[in-house]
Design a protein around this motif. Structure first.
Motif, PDB file in Angstrom:
ATOM      1  N   PRO A 205       0.828  -1.257   0.170  1.00 53.85           N
ATOM      2  CA  PRO A 205       0.103   0.173   0.009  1.00 53.85           C
ATOM      3  C   PRO A 205       0.705   1.138  -0.110  1.00 53.85           C
ATOM      4  CG  PRO A 205      -0.700  -1.576   1.575  1.00 53.85           C
ATOM      5  CD  PRO A 205       0.627  -2.016   1.067  1.00 53.85           C
ATOM      6  N   SER A 206       0.434   2.364  -0.655  1.00 61.05           N
ATOM      7  CA  SER A 206       1.048   3.562  -0.670  1.00 61.05           C
ATOM      8  C   SER A 206       0.429   4.523   0.443  1.00 61.05           C
ATOM      9  CB  SER A 206       0.873   4.244  -1.947  1.00 61.05           C
ATOM     10  OG  SER A 206      -0.533   4.595  -2.176  1.00 61.05           O
ATOM     11  N   ARG A 207       0.993   5.412   0.577  1.00 58.05           N
ATOM     12  CA  ARG A 207       0.660   6.394   1.790  1.00 58.05           C
ATOM     13  C   ARG A 207      -0.881   7.108   1.381  1.00 58.05           C
ATOM     14  NH1 ARG A 207       3.772   9.763   4.918  1.00 58.05           N
ATOM     15  NH2 ARG A 207       2.865  11.706   3.919  1.00 58.05           N
ATOM     16  N   GLY A 208      -1.069   7.317  -0.057  1.00 58.87           N
ATOM     17  CA  GLY A 208      -2.505   7.797  -0.347  1.00 58.87           C
ATOM     18  C   GLY A 208      -3.312   6.591  -0.238  1.00 58.87           C
ATOM     19  N   GLU A 209      -2.986   5.499  -0.577  1.00 64.69           N
ATOM     20  CA  GLU A 209      -3.811   4.339  -0.401  1.00 64.69           C
ATOM     21  C   GLU A 209      -4.207   3.982   1.162  1.00 64.69           C
ATOM     22  OE1 GLU A 209      -2.699   1.728  -4.398  1.00 64.69           O
ATOM     23  OE2 GLU A 209      -2.082   1.331  -2.452  1.00 64.69           O
ATOM     24  N   LYS A 256       1.663   5.275  13.166  1.00 65.78           N
ATOM     25  CA  LYS A 256       2.206   6.082  11.987  1.00 65.78           C
ATOM     26  C   LYS A 256       0.944   6.290  10.887  1.00 65.78           C
ATOM     27  CE  LYS A 256       5.480   5.247   8.246  1.00 65.78           C
ATOM     28  NZ  LYS A 256       6.398   4.579   7.830  1.00 65.78           N
ATOM     29  N   ILE A 257      -0.221   5.496  11.159  1.00 69.12           N
ATOM     30  CA  ILE A 257      -1.387   5.787  10.372  1.00 69.12           C
ATOM     31  C   ILE A 257      -1.974   7.249  10.905  1.00 69.12           C
ATOM     32  CG2 ILE A 257      -3.736   4.910   9.911  1.00 69.12           C
ATOM     33  CD1 ILE A 257      -2.760   2.137   9.802  1.00 69.12           C
ATOM     34  N   LEU A 258      -2.223   7.090  12.029  1.00 66.69           N
ATOM     35  CA  LEU A 258      -2.616   8.399  12.737  1.00 66.69           C
ATOM     36  C   LEU A 258      -1.879   9.700  12.659  1.00 66.69           C
ATOM     37  CD1 LEU A 258      -3.746   7.064  16.274  1.00 66.69           C
ATOM     38  CD2 LEU A 258      -5.213   7.787  14.490  1.00 66.69           C
ATOM     39  N   LYS A 259      -0.472   9.510  12.377  1.00 65.47           N
ATOM     40  CA  LYS A 259       0.099  10.522  12.032  1.00 65.47           C
ATOM     41  C   LYS A 259       0.046  10.978  10.545  1.00 65.47           C
ATOM     42  CE  LYS A 259       5.169  11.851  11.902  1.00 65.47           C
ATOM     43  NZ  LYS A 259       6.517  11.720  12.021  1.00 65.47           N
ATOM     44  N   LEU A 260      -0.337  10.188   9.667  1.00 67.72           N
ATOM     45  CA  LEU A 260      -0.464  10.480   8.374  1.00 67.72           C
ATOM     46  C   LEU A 260      -2.116  11.126   8.467  1.00 67.72           C
ATOM     47  CD1 LEU A 260       0.107   9.980   5.231  1.00 67.72           C
ATOM     48  CD2 LEU A 260      -1.038   8.059   5.363  1.00 67.72           C
ATOM     49  N   TYR A 261      -2.725  10.720   9.078  1.00 68.13           N
ATOM     50  CA  TYR A 261      -4.132  11.333   8.993  1.00 68.13           C
ATOM     51  C   TYR A 261      -4.106  12.851   9.563  1.00 68.13           C
ATOM     52  CZ  TYR A 261      -9.111  12.172  10.148  1.00 68.13           C
ATOM     53  OH  TYR A 261     -10.177  12.939  10.091  1.00 68.13           O
ATOM     54  N   PHE A 285       3.475  17.036  -0.180  1.00 71.65           N
ATOM     55  CA  PHE A 285       2.476  16.043   0.539  1.00 71.65           C
ATOM     56  C   PHE A 285       1.723  15.280  -0.738  1.00 71.65           C
ATOM     57  CE2 PHE A 285      -1.551  14.557   2.077  1.00 71.65           C
ATOM     58  CZ  PHE A 285      -1.312  13.640   3.091  1.00 71.65           C
ATOM     59  N   ARG A 286       1.292  15.889  -1.789  1.00 72.43           N
ATOM     60  CA  ARG A 286       0.643  15.294  -2.982  1.00 72.43           C
ATOM     61  C   ARG A 286       1.541  14.281  -3.460  1.00 72.43           C
ATOM     62  NH1 ARG A 286      -0.541  19.418  -5.398  1.00 72.43           N
ATOM     63  NH2 ARG A 286      -2.528  19.660  -4.552  1.00 72.43           N
ATOM     64  N   GLU A 290       2.288   8.739  -3.437  1.00 73.19           N
ATOM     65  CA  GLU A 290       2.678   7.653  -4.346  1.00 73.19           C
ATOM     66  C   GLU A 290       3.807   6.847  -3.548  1.00 73.19           C
ATOM     67  OE1 GLU A 290       1.043   6.500  -6.804  1.00 73.19           O
ATOM     68  OE2 GLU A 290      -0.340   8.341  -6.718  1.00 73.19           O
ATOM     69  N   ASP A 291       4.380   7.412  -2.682  1.00 77.63           N
ATOM     70  CA  ASP A 291       5.349   6.586  -1.827  1.00 77.63           C
ATOM     71  C   ASP A 291       4.815   5.373  -1.196  1.00 77.63           C
ATOM     72  OD1 ASP A 291       7.022   8.330  -3.008  1.00 77.63           O
ATOM     73  OD2 ASP A 291       7.234   9.218  -0.990  1.00 77.63           O
ATOM     74  N   ILE A 292       5.527   4.282  -1.020  1.00 74.95           N
ATOM     75  CA  ILE A 292       5.316   3.300  -0.172  1.00 74.95           C
ATOM     76  C   ILE A 292       4.977   3.607   1.171  1.00 74.95           C
ATOM     77  CG2 ILE A 292       7.657   2.722   0.259  1.00 74.95           C
ATOM     78  CD1 ILE A 292       6.580  -0.357   0.417  1.00 74.95           C
ATOM     79  N   PHE A 293       3.740   3.166   1.892  1.00 72.05           N
ATOM     80  CA  PHE A 293       3.559   3.390   3.137  1.00 72.05           C
ATOM     81  C   PHE A 293       4.577   2.232   4.187  1.00 72.05           C
ATOM     82  CE2 PHE A 293       1.094   2.686   7.302  1.00 72.05           C
ATOM     83  CZ  PHE A 293       1.133   4.122   7.566  1.00 72.05           C
ATOM     84  N   ASP A 294       5.627   2.778   4.272  1.00 74.48           N
ATOM     85  CA  ASP A 294       6.771   1.628   4.823  1.00 74.48           C
ATOM     86  C   ASP A 294       6.475   1.345   6.360  1.00 74.48           C
ATOM     87  OD1 ASP A 294       8.938   0.106   4.929  1.00 74.48           O
ATOM     88  OD2 ASP A 294      10.464   1.246   3.837  1.00 74.48           O
TER      89      ASP A 294
END
Length: 340
Positions: A205-209, A256-261, A285-286, A290-294
């Motif tokens: 999954p990417s960061r956007g997904e 990490k998910i909450l930080k992205l949100y 940010f945009r 497309e980068d991987i959610f590592d």
């Protein structure tokens, strides 16, 4: 034709007093002297009624007029004037007096309600609850609630409470489903994509997904933020497990998910700003979406896993579109072949 006080407006219970009853009998007898000279039955009846009621009014008096708790004397006088104008056939005067009467009634009602509210406040401050409840009872409407019939989906009328509750539950359930479907197709700001409930599955999954996923659970499924992060983390970890790559602890993944949100939320709050700094933040940010959610473990490359899995992780970190879980693309194959 005579129109005046009716018997119901008088106080006949006073006739139980013998003195009052005698005075009334004498007054009526004296007034009947004029009836002998009348021949027209209508005139005779009007005169009889008028004289009888007038004698009663003088001897036993009228009942105190009810003011409905708030109607002032001035308003009652205007009501009488309006009624008199209507009976006299003066429509213009009647309309003008009716308008004035309505204005006075609104004024009286407002004064009455304000007075009750002040009484309630005063009694509450004094911790005197009984007068408070009495005042609140006066303010409460006495008219009973009326339940009207409603139609079911097939057009039948339902009037009983159970049937209506079932119909409303069905209606709002359908509305919520349609609202969810409509919201799920809305394009999310900055992502230019709709929230999603699943990942493509053939790539990490990417960061956007991941952002689309948590927005789906939080905004559309109405899960609280931490629950939405947990649901998203579970699906992210499932993809990484299928890729056979060691991951960090689930609690770290949630953070990490909450930080992205939160990062997205901070940008969304300032989306109306058009400054150069804000535009640069949005652009960065945009591009990162497309980068991987590592979430790979810090020692994933040292773990005892097949080399092709390690190569897949490295390729995904460099370019997610270069390969999928079914195997690396031709470019990666050629690069691997040349290295060997």
């Amino acid at each position: 034709m005579y129109r005046g006080s009716s018997w119901s407006e008088l106080t006949p219970e006073k006739l139980k007093d013998l003195t009052c009853a005698h005075e009334y009998a004498v007054a009526v007898s004296n007034r009947f002297d004029v009836l002998g000279a009348l021949e027209d039955p209508v005139e005779l009846w009007d005169t009889f009624k008028r004289e009888t009621l007038q004698a009663a009014k003088e001897c036993i008096g009228e009942r105190p007029r009810s003011r409905r708790g708030f109607v002032s004397t001035e308003t009652l006088e205007k009501i009488d004037e309006s009624r008199a104008a209507r009976l006299a056939g003066n429509q213009d005067q009647h309309r003008a007096l009716s308008r004035r009467t309505r204005t006075l009634l609104w004024r009286d009602k407002e004064r009455y309600v304000r007075s009750l509210a002040e009484d309630v406040e005063g009694h509450l401050n004094a911790n005197d609850l009984r007068p408070t409840y009495r005042a609140l009872k006066k303010l409460r409407s006495k008219s009973p609630s009326r339940a009207s019939a409603i139609r079911t989906a097939d057009g039948r009328l339902v009037s009983d409470m159970d049937g209506q509750m079932a119909r409303w539950a069905e209606y709002f359930g359908q509305s919520n489903v349609m609202a969810c479907e409509r919201r799920s197709t809305d394009v999310v700001w900055l992502l230019e994509k709709s929230p999603t409930s699943s990942f493509p599955g053939n790539r990490l999954p990417s960061r956007g997904e991941v952002l689309q996923m948590i927005l789906f659970h939080h905004k559309i499924q109405k899960e609280v933020l931490f629950a939405a992060a947990a649901s998203t983390a579970e699906k992210v970890l499932e993809v990484w497990r299928r890729a056979n790559i060691p991951t960090s602890d689930v609690s770290w993944v949630k953070k990490k998910i909450l930080k992205l949100y939160e990062e997205y939320g901070a940008l969304a709050k300032s989306k109306s700003r058009k400054t150069e700094t804000e535009e640069m933040k949005r652009c960065i940010f945009r591009d990162s979406l497309e980068d991987i959610f590592d979430i790979a473990h810090s020692k994933a490359m040292e773990a005892k896993i097949p080399e092709e899995d390690k190569a897949f992780l490295e390729a995904q970190r460099e370019d997610r579109q270069s390969c999928s879980m079914s195997g690396v693309d031709e470019k990666l194959k050629r690069a691997t072949g040349e290295a060997t």
